[in-house]
Design an enzyme around this catalytic site. Structure first.
Site, PDB file in Angstrom:
ATOM      1  CG  ASP A  35      -2.103  -0.675   1.106  1.00 35.10           C
ATOM      2  OD1 ASP A  35      -2.589  -1.034   0.056  1.00 35.10           O
ATOM      3  OD2 ASP A  35      -2.843  -1.055   2.099  1.00 35.10           O
ATOM      4  CG  HIS A 114       3.374 -10.346   4.839  1.00 33.60           C
ATOM      5  ND1 HIS A 114       3.730  -9.026   4.554  1.00 33.60           N
ATOM      6  CD2 HIS A 114       3.196 -11.006   3.646  1.00 33.60           C
ATOM      7  CE1 HIS A 114       4.316  -9.179   3.482  1.00 33.60           C
ATOM      8  NE2 HIS A 114       4.029 -10.503   2.888  1.00 33.60           N
ATOM      9  CG  MET A 167      -5.256   9.856  -4.040  1.00 38.87           C
ATOM     10  SD  MET A 167      -7.052   9.037  -4.334  1.00 38.87           S
ATOM     11  CE  MET A 167      -7.619  10.477  -5.304  1.00 38.87           C
ATOM     12  CG  ASP A 168       0.397   8.910  -8.381  1.00 44.96           C
ATOM     13  OD1 ASP A 168       0.032   8.152  -7.190  1.00 44.96           O
ATOM     14  OD2 ASP A 168       1.487   8.303  -8.919  1.00 44.96           O
ATOM     15  N   GLY A 472       0.804 -41.407  31.906  1.00 42.64           N
ATOM     16  CA  GLY A 472       1.112 -42.391  31.077  1.00 42.64           C
ATOM     17  C   GLY A 472       0.121 -42.539  29.967  1.00 42.64           C
ATOM     18  CG  LEU A 473       1.529 -43.377  25.956  1.00 42.89           C
ATOM     19  CD1 LEU A 473       2.537 -44.445  25.018  1.00 42.89           C
ATOM     20  CD2 LEU A 473       1.010 -42.339  25.104  1.00 42.89           C
ATOM     21  CB  SER A 546      -2.608 -35.912  33.051  1.00 43.07           C
ATOM     22  OG  SER A 546      -1.703 -37.042  33.664  1.00 43.07           O
TER      23      SER A 546
END
Length: 637
Positions: A35, A114, A167-168, A472-473, A546
């Site tokens: 811009d 950006h 503007m030009d 744990g898993l 957890s």
């Protein structure tokens, strides 16, 4: 000749004094990519430098005529600092530039265009008095125009200049400018921005930059520089709503250079402070009077907003870094729960219930977002439902702190209403926010004193309350080991209770799923229940996957030193899958179960657990024995 030399010296001194006392305007430039922000800033720097050079040249010429040789006047030239950004083809951060005119000094922040650098734009806007929002006359209002304008509104910038640039390239067409200006005024009205000035410019050609443009005789308003010079801004440290707030001093440092001196340093905000004024220290509420106002230039009877001072008080009261010293007749509020606007800056999503550090001024406290009331679509300003926030998203949230703070709404006082959130593990800033108001429930809830406390409950049970947190898993053996541990403790006369993940989901947490946000809330609720059970004098065994360290750390923080023992049931994923009698891993790998830990949802292993159990080398009985031995050899157990 001497008289003329003295006159010239006086002229130079007056000129320097005039420039030293000029007001300061901080402003930002923002807009979409290409811009023309860099061109506009470069034009302002270049042309205002020429104006100053002409003034200096006139003074030096006058000095030479009188034989004074300018008395060594040295104005540092403003250089073009945008080369690095141009070389990379992108503005990579907020670039600050300094320039001035006869009427005012300026600090301009060139903010990135950006979307991924929205956090940098927010950084620049946080200290600005005015925003220049650039729009390419050929493109009109774009997504980033709306995004940046929303953040400008969120951060309380009262003055906006819409610079319709290039503007030009549209033949200086008045209808094009008026259509864009009308659209932006409508957007500004929706966002609550009242002070909007629309200016058609060509930064490249210099039209309407420093003065009127001959190419646009239809435009009768101020040039960009004229608007920057004439816009009204308050004195440093003044309230955004002049006259509505009294004196405040956020304590940045407690000074005690000797036994006979104790002062509290910071910058005066809101209103002046004078020796003898009655003050209160918040959040404690203790009162005293100002005994002295100490500065590097000597003691003062009164200090204006913006002045850095050290206050001494008439009474020896407790004041710490982060406290607020305020006029006793006009105090800020104190609360620990708030409604707040939040701009999320973290790479990982915001999950309600996850613990963070909140820093407001020089005070840092524990915090968590308890609820996302709604997410804001910054393009349409629509309010959308959300369970989490991703990078660059904005939301209206409820916040809860672990201790009360003195504050004022950001709209009234930026210093006491603006904050950041910090990740507890990485110490990275993950959000910027503004406090809107205190949640009244915070002022209506108080701790009720009870005569029977945790120590009394523990004594009658002849044990030291503890929380054993098994993590744990799925399939690692947590529940099996916890069950064996409870049986052994019960056989020895201990009072226990097991909180198992599956069992709790049948009742307390039956409304929760398995998304990351739901997992965080799942652990928060269980940790609160475990804390109550420990307060009741029990040894509580929590058996939950957890998966996130942040939530396990949050749970640990609810307990006193030594009350929380983290037990990592360390089982490799492939072994857990082999033990999977329920077939859950197979379903997850086939896509039948979403957000399954270890498959498409992460597990973060503990970094410093009190006990690590190897379920491959040792069986459940041996591991249970290790847990009991570790628990009972803990001091007080």
């Amino acid at each position: 000749m001497d008289a003329m030399s003295n006159n010239a010296r006086a002229d130079v001194a007056a000129y320097l004094q005039q420039h030293e006392t000029r007001s300061l305007l901080r402003f930002i430039t923002c807009g979409s990519v290409d811009d023309g922000k860099s061109t506009l800033i470069g034009r302002l720097l270049h042309d205002t430098r020429l104006l100053l050079d002409d003034q200096v040249a006139a003074l030096e010429a006058d000095s030479r005529r009188h034989g004074t040789q300018g008395d060594g006047i040295d104005f540092a030239l403003l250089v073009d600092g945008l080369a690095a950004e141009r070389e990379q083809g992108i503005t990579i951060d907020v670039a600050y530039r300094f320039f001035g005119t006869e009427k005012r000094k300026f600090i301009v922040a060139d903010c990135p265009g950006h979307e991924q650098y929205t956090r940098n734009m927010a950084t620049g806007a946080s200290t600005a008095d005015l925003a220049i929002v650039l729009v390419d006359a050929r493109k009109g209002l774009l997504t980033q125009t709306r995004r940046h304008s929303y953040i400008v509104s969120l951060l309380g910038i009262r003055h906006v200049v819409l610079a319709v640039n290039k503007m030009d390239l549209v033949d200086y067409d008045e209808a094009t400018f008026e259509a864009i200006a009308a659209g932006y005024r409508e957007l500004a009205g929706q966002l609550g921005i009242t002070g909007v000035t629309c200016i058609p410019v060509s930064a490249l050609q210099g039209d309407n930059m420093l003065g009127p443009s001959e190419a646009m005789p239809w435009y009768r308003g101020p040039s960009l520089l004229e608007q920057l010079e004439q816009v009204e801004v308050g004195p440093p440290g003044a309230s955004r709503e002049p006259g509505t707030r009294g004196f405040r001093l956020p304590v940045q440092w407690v000074c005690r250079p000797s036994q006979n001196f104790r002062g509290f340093s910071g910058s005066v905000l809101g209103a002046p402070v004078a020796v003898g004024d009655e003050i209160a220290v918040l959040p404690s509420g203790q009162r005293s009077r100002v005994a002295a106002i100490v500065t590097a230039d000597g003691d003062l009877d009164q200090a204006a907003p913006g002045r850095a001072v050290t206050l001494t008080l008439a009474d020896e009261i407790d004041v710490s870094r982060g406290d607020i010293i305020a006029a006793a007749t006009d105090l800020p509020e104190v609360a620990d729960q708030f409604a707040a606007h939040l701009l999320w800056l973290g790479g990982q999503p915001l999950l309600p219930g996850r613990p963070y550090w909140l820093r407001i001024g020089s005070r840092t406290v524990g915090a968590q977002v308890t609820e996302i009331k709604h997410r804001v679509d910054v393009n349409t300003q629509d309010h959308l439902a959300a369970k989490q926030l991703d990078l660059n998203e904005v939301a209206f949230c409820n916040l809860m702190l672990d201790q009360p703070i003195a504050f004022e709404p950001y709209a009234d006082n930026h210093a006491l209403g603006g904050f950041i959130l910090i990740d507890r593990t990485s110490n990275a800033t993950v959000a910027a926010g503004t406090l809107a108001f205190a949640l009244r429930r915070a002022g209506n809830i108080h701790w009720q004193h009870v005569d029977v406390d945790q120590a009394a409950r523990a004594r009658i049970k002849h044990q030291q309350p503890r929380c054993l947190w098994f993590t744990g898993l799925s399939g690692s053996g947590k529940s099996t080991i916890a069950n064996l541990v409870e049986k052994r403790l019960l056989a020895q006369g201990h009072h226990t209770y097991v909180l198992d993940g599956d069992n709790v989901r049948h009742g307390l947490n039956k409304d929760l799923g398995f998304t990351d946000a739901d997992r965080v809330e799942n652990i928060r609720r269980v940790a609160e229940v475990a804390r109550l059970m420990v307060d009741a004098g029990l040894i509580v065994l929590v058996s939950f996957i957890s998966p996130f360290r942040a939530e396990r750390d949050m749970a640990r923080g609810m307990f006193a030193e030594g009350e929380f023992l983290e037990v990592f049931v360390d089982t490799p994923l492939e072994v857990a899958e082999q033990r999977d009698v329920k077939g859950l891993y197979a379903k997850a790998r086939a896509g039948g179960i979403r957000n399954f830990t270890g498959i498409d949802s992460p597990y973060e292993a503990p970094l410093a657990a009190e006990l690590v159990l190897d379920t491959v080398a040792g069986d459940a009985e041996a591991n249970a024995t290790a847990v009991v031995e570790r628990l009972l050899r803990t001091p007080g157990a």
